[in-house]
Design an enzyme around this catalytic site. Structure first.
Site, PDB file in Angstrom:
ATOM      1  N   MET A  37      -0.034  -1.764   6.208  1.00 27.04           N
ATOM      2  CA  MET A  37      -0.250  -2.831   7.183  1.00 27.04           C
ATOM      3  C   MET A  37       0.107  -2.363   8.595  1.00 27.04           C
ATOM      4  O   MET A  37       1.146  -1.749   8.817  1.00 27.04           O
ATOM      5  CB  MET A  37       0.654  -4.025   6.809  1.00 27.04           C
ATOM      6  N   SER A 111       2.642   1.641   1.257  1.00 24.08           N
ATOM      7  CA  SER A 111       2.827   0.192   1.319  1.00 24.08           C
ATOM      8  C   SER A 111       1.637  -0.500   0.646  1.00 24.08           C
ATOM      9  O   SER A 111       1.288  -0.136  -0.476  1.00 24.08           O
ATOM     10  CB  SER A 111       3.028  -0.253   2.772  1.00 24.08           C
ATOM     11  N   GLN A 112       0.946  -1.436   1.341  1.00 20.43           N
ATOM     12  CA  GLN A 112      -0.132  -2.159   0.663  1.00 20.43           C
ATOM     13  C   GLN A 112      -1.266  -1.248   0.205  1.00 20.43           C
ATOM     14  O   GLN A 112      -2.017  -1.590  -0.712  1.00 20.43           O
ATOM     15  CB  GLN A 112      -0.672  -3.270   1.562  1.00 20.43           C
ATOM     16  N   ASP A 230      15.005  -1.527   1.461  1.00 24.10           N
ATOM     17  CA  ASP A 230      13.774  -2.094   2.029  1.00 24.10           C
ATOM     18  C   ASP A 230      14.014  -3.523   2.535  1.00 24.10           C
ATOM     19  O   ASP A 230      14.405  -4.411   1.783  1.00 24.10           O
ATOM     20  CB  ASP A 230      12.666  -2.103   0.980  1.00 24.10           C
ATOM     21  N   HIS A 286      11.880   0.547   4.534  1.00 24.41           N
ATOM     22  CA  HIS A 286      10.478   0.678   4.136  1.00 24.41           C
ATOM     23  C   HIS A 286       9.795   1.876   4.798  1.00 24.41           C
ATOM     24  O   HIS A 286       9.767   2.006   6.023  1.00 24.41           O
ATOM     25  CB  HIS A 286       9.742  -0.604   4.526  1.00 24.41           C
TER      26      HIS A 286
END
Length: 304
Positions: A37, A111-112, A230, A286
């Protein structure tokens, strides 16, 4: 005889470099990257840096960094405001049309990008993924608004406001990427009925998709990276296929105790029992890892 000219020597040198690169390229499986993102395929401080790091350790390896849209700016906007199902459809075509990937590839999702690449595997997998490395991916979704990272905080703030207004509203589901992996453990019925992406790829709906399971089981290795501190992903255990136990948002059900695993909805248990699942933890927030950590822990999975 005269000495070879400098131009001739340069040409020979370039030819040798090309031959060496070609030899290495045949040695290493191609690699596909999908960013997270607020990022893009090509920022020099993120995916560009990762590309250089891989090339330094796997000389000549072919790398395709996914760009969703015609420009880098489009790619960043689409990471917030493009329907995930449409993104996956585009990437399925993109992978199929890249002749360098025709024999298959290793994939890293950040991540995503981790769960989006899993969706590619389940729905398309043509060409096939060999090893999938998910770095901070939210495979059981999130239940908590992410703080804003990346270059453009204004886009992130718009996303946060839309998700906060109603994650399962039709407009939000169709247009806000992060809403499409929002799982509300306090209202599972609404999540299953209205979320347009995550219940499908997790095979949580009544009609199980056998193709999704077969495709996911075809992986040689699944690597799941969790960041121990995170503050972006809630709960962070989602990075290891864990999530809040249904009906509350405090206690966590881990991967091996989840219904998704126990009933083997997507083939995760099959992979795990075959020794094909590796869970790695990285101390930090993260996506905060050092070059040394990446090379030591992840590059070995790119050599196969």
């Amino acid at each position: 005889r005269g000495c070879p000219s400098m131009m001739m020597m340069s040409m020979i040198g370039l030819a040798l470099l090309a031959l060496i690169s070609a030899a290495y390229a045949d040695t290493y499986r191609p690699i596909v990257l999908w960013h997270g993102m607020g990022d893009t395929c090509c920022y020099p401080f993120s995916m560009g840096k990762i590309e250089k790091l891989i090339q330094a350790n796997l000389p000549g390896a072919y790398i395709h960094s996914i760009k969703v849209g015609d420009t880098i700016a489009d790619d960043e906007v689409n990471s917030y405001f493009m329907n995930v199902n449409e993104q996956v459809d585009l990437v399925c075509e993109m992978m199929k049309n890249d002749t360098n990937l025709s024999k298959g590839f290793n994939a890293i999702g950040f991540s995503q990008g981790g769960q989006f690449l899993r969706a590619y595997i389940e729905r398309c997998n043509n060409p096939p993924v060999y090893n999938l490395l998910s770095v901070g991916g939210q495979h059981q979704g999130v239940f908590g608004l992410p703080r804003c990272m990346g270059a453009n905080h204004s886009l992130c703030e718009v996303m946060r406001k839309l998700v906060n207004s109603g994650a399962y509203e039709e407009y939000v589901q169709d247009h806000v990427t992060q809403a499409e992996y929002w799982q509300d453990p306090l209202n599972m019925a609404e999540y299953l009925a209205k979320n347009v992406f995550l219940p499908d790829i997790n095979n949580q709906l009544p009609n199980k998709n056998a193709t999704y399971k077969a495709n996911f089981e075809s992986l040689n290795k699944l690597v799941l990276v969790l960041f121990t501190e995170d503050t972006m992903v809630q709960p962070r255990e989602s990075e290891w296929f864990g999530f809040y136990t249904e009906g509350q948002d405090k206690a966590i059900t881990n991967m091996r105790n989840s219904t998704l695993y126990l009933e083997d909805w997507i083939g995760l248990r099959t992979l795990d029992e075959a020794g094909k699942v590796t869970q790695l933890s990285c101390v930090g927030d993260h996506l905060q890892f050092s070059d040394e950590w990446f090379v030591e822990n992840l590059v070995p999975f790119l050599k196969g």
